[in-house]
Design a protein around this motif. Structure first.
Motif, PDB file in Angstrom:
ATOM      1  N   VAL A  51      39.454  41.951  43.573  1.00  0.00           N
ATOM      2  CA  VAL A  51      38.058  41.715  43.956  1.00  0.00           C
ATOM      3  C   VAL A  51      37.502  42.924  44.699  1.00  0.00           C
ATOM      4  O   VAL A  51      36.368  43.358  44.451  1.00  0.00           O
ATOM      5  CB  VAL A  51      37.958  40.444  44.821  1.00  0.00           C
ATOM      6  CG1 VAL A  51      36.600  40.360  45.521  1.00  0.00           C
ATOM      7  CG2 VAL A  51      38.170  39.208  43.970  1.00  0.00           C
ATOM      8  N   THR A  54      44.746  39.104  43.757  1.00  0.00           N
ATOM      9  CA  THR A  54      43.368  38.643  43.578  1.00  0.00           C
ATOM     10  C   THR A  54      42.435  39.299  44.580  1.00  0.00           C
ATOM     11  O   THR A  54      41.347  39.765  44.231  1.00  0.00           O
ATOM     12  CB  THR A  54      43.306  37.114  43.734  1.00  0.00           C
ATOM     13  OG1 THR A  54      44.218  36.510  42.813  1.00  0.00           O
ATOM     14  CG2 THR A  54      41.903  36.605  43.451  1.00  0.00           C
ATOM     15  N   CYS A  69      39.800  28.214  44.729  1.00  0.00           N
ATOM     16  CA  CYS A  69      38.921  27.246  44.068  1.00  0.00           C
ATOM     17  C   CYS A  69      39.611  26.615  42.863  1.00  0.00           C
ATOM     18  O   CYS A  69      39.420  25.421  42.584  1.00  0.00           O
ATOM     19  CB  CYS A  69      37.600  27.896  43.673  1.00  0.00           C
ATOM     20  SG  CYS A  69      37.696  29.080  42.312  1.00  0.00           S
ATOM     21  N   SER A  79      35.488  27.527  48.261  1.00  0.00           N
ATOM     22  CA  SER A  79      36.554  26.985  47.414  1.00  0.00           C
ATOM     23  C   SER A  79      36.330  25.516  47.110  1.00  0.00           C
ATOM     24  O   SER A  79      36.561  25.063  45.983  1.00  0.00           O
ATOM     25  CB  SER A  79      37.909  27.180  48.101  1.00  0.00           C
ATOM     26  OG  SER A  79      38.191  28.545  48.307  1.00  0.00           O
ATOM     27  N   VAL A 117      38.143  32.891  45.017  1.00  0.00           N
ATOM     28  CA  VAL A 117      38.527  32.979  43.606  1.00  0.00           C
ATOM     29  C   VAL A 117      39.896  32.337  43.372  1.00  0.00           C
ATOM     30  O   VAL A 117      40.094  31.598  42.394  1.00  0.00           O
ATOM     31  CB  VAL A 117      38.535  34.450  43.152  1.00  0.00           C
ATOM     32  CG1 VAL A 117      39.167  34.580  41.766  1.00  0.00           C
ATOM     33  CG2 VAL A 117      37.123  35.005  43.132  1.00  0.00           C
ATOM     34  N   TYR A 118      40.829  32.595  44.277  1.00  0.00           N
ATOM     35  CA  TYR A 118      42.172  32.051  44.093  1.00  0.00           C
ATOM     36  C   TYR A 118      42.217  30.554  44.404  1.00  0.00           C
ATOM     37  O   TYR A 118      42.775  29.752  43.634  1.00  0.00           O
ATOM     38  CB  TYR A 118      43.170  32.791  44.985  1.00  0.00           C
ATOM     39  CG  TYR A 118      44.562  32.225  44.915  1.00  0.00           C
ATOM     40  CD1 TYR A 118      45.414  32.557  43.866  1.00  0.00           C
ATOM     41  CD2 TYR A 118      45.028  31.337  45.883  1.00  0.00           C
ATOM     42  CE1 TYR A 118      46.693  32.029  43.777  1.00  0.00           C
ATOM     43  CE2 TYR A 118      46.311  30.806  45.803  1.00  0.00           C
ATOM     44  CZ  TYR A 118      47.131  31.163  44.755  1.00  0.00           C
ATOM     45  OH  TYR A 118      48.396  30.633  44.672  1.00  0.00           O
ATOM     46  N   PHE A 121      43.875  32.492  37.146  1.00  0.00           N
ATOM     47  CA  PHE A 121      43.861  32.746  38.586  1.00  0.00           C
ATOM     48  C   PHE A 121      44.951  31.976  39.322  1.00  0.00           C
ATOM     49  O   PHE A 121      45.360  32.382  40.415  1.00  0.00           O
ATOM     50  CB  PHE A 121      42.483  32.427  39.170  1.00  0.00           C
ATOM     51  CG  PHE A 121      41.434  33.431  38.771  1.00  0.00           C
ATOM     52  CD1 PHE A 121      41.492  34.727  39.239  1.00  0.00           C
ATOM     53  CD2 PHE A 121      40.412  33.083  37.909  1.00  0.00           C
ATOM     54  CE1 PHE A 121      40.545  35.659  38.864  1.00  0.00           C
ATOM     55  CE2 PHE A 121      39.452  34.007  37.538  1.00  0.00           C
ATOM     56  CZ  PHE A 121      39.523  35.310  38.006  1.00  0.00           C
ATOM     57  N   ILE A 151      35.810  36.409  49.365  1.00  0.00           N
ATOM     58  CA  ILE A 151      35.601  36.166  47.932  1.00  0.00           C
ATOM     59  C   ILE A 151      36.937  36.076  47.200  1.00  0.00           C
ATOM     60  O   ILE A 151      37.132  35.230  46.315  1.00  0.00           O
ATOM     61  CB  ILE A 151      34.712  37.270  47.330  1.00  0.00           C
ATOM     62  CG1 ILE A 151      33.304  37.191  47.935  1.00  0.00           C
ATOM     63  CG2 ILE A 151      34.637  37.146  45.809  1.00  0.00           C
ATOM     64  CD1 ILE A 151      32.409  38.350  47.566  1.00  0.00           C
TER      65      ILE A 151
END
Length: 292
Positions: free
Chosen positions: A130, A126, A156, A89, A153-154, A118, A149
């Motif tokens: 994924v 999320t 970052c 992240s 994704v959330y 996101f 992951i």
């Protein structure tokens, strides 16, 4: 009349201080009564029975070593998943923030769309998406990786917004000074803006890292194959039929880990403050020697 140290509001007068003390005492009494009532009801329902707590707190029982072995393994997996999610992240979030600040008005639109998408999704959705999308794309990973992951994704995009706000808060005069000595925009970003942004936004970044650690527990809700702490607690709960006791211990473990992470952040912040103060003092001494 306002006191010199009153920043957000005026200093309370005698009546205001009495009112605050009264409300504090009343709130404390109500809280104690609620806790006493809860303890009494739990005792009436047999939740303090020895058989329910023994596997968790009594080292003489046969189950105690096995229980804490499972909890220890779950804690290690929680820390491992959180570490991967935190590192990913941070790296991706900083990259998104720098790219969004460096690109033109229209060039940054795809990044803005990704960030807003996101940021608007719940983290559970999320993670679940994924875990569904990656196998469809031919990516075969364990559920622990899907959890990491999904958290990356959330989080970052959240960290990218924190970093972007910190960079924009750097006085523009420092950017102009860097450009005046011949630094390229990328060098100004790397040498002037990002270091100051990290120092100013460190508390917010640390808070988000704590959120990542706590959000690893969501894997137990949507993924069956994770081995983190909450999943281990669920399995122990099912075996011993002591949900309240097991998850009380799991909650205490999370609290202790988060407190340690917060203390580590405080130590890091103090060291950065000392190094910044020492650097400013050195610069001032150099300037004084030059004038002399």
């Amino acid at each position: 009349m306002s006191q010199p140290n009153a920043v957000l509001f005026d200093e309370l007068g005698p009546r205001g201080r009495r009112r605050v003390r009264t409300l504090t005492v009343v709130s404390a009494v109500v809280l104690v009564l609620v806790l006493v009532l809860a303890v009494v009801r739990l005792a009436q329902n047999g939740q303090f029975a020895y058989d329910l707590w023994a596997p968790l707190v009594d080292p003489t029982t046969e189950e105690f070593p096995l229980v804490w072995q499972r909890l220890g393994r779950g804690l290690l997996w929680t820390l491992a998943v959180a570490a991967v999610a935190m590192a990913g992240s941070l790296v991706i979030g900083v990259g998104i923030a720098v790219a969004r600040l460096s690109l033109g008005r229209y060039g940054r639109l795809p990044l803005v769309a990704v960030v807003e998408l996101f940021r608007g999704l719940p983290v559970v959705v999320t993670i679940l998406y994924v875990s569904i999308a990656l196998p469809v794309l031919g990516v075969d990973l364990s559920d622990n990786w899907f959890l990491a992951i999904g958290l990356i994704v959330y989080n970052c995009v959240v960290i990218s917004e924190i970093v972007r706000a910190g960079v924009l808060a750097v006085p523009h005069g420092q950017v102009e000074a860097g450009q005046a000595v011949g630094l390229r925009p990328s060098q100004v970003m790397r040498s002037i803006q990002l270091p100051q942004a990290f120092r100013s936004m460190l508390p917010a970044i640390i808070s988000q890292l704590v959120v990542i650690l706590k959000d690893t527990a969501l894997g137990a809700v949507v993924l069956n194959g994770v081995t983190e702490l909450t999943r281990q607690g669920q399995q122990l709960r099912n075996f011993f039929d002591n949900a309240l006791q097991t998850f009380f211990v799991v909650a205490v473990i999370y609290v202790v880990v988060n407190i340690l992470l917060g203390k580590a952040a405080e130590v890091l912040e103090r060291r950065l403050s000392r190094s910044r103060t020492a650097s400013a003092s050195a610069v001032a001494e150099d300037e004084e020697s030059v004038r002399v």
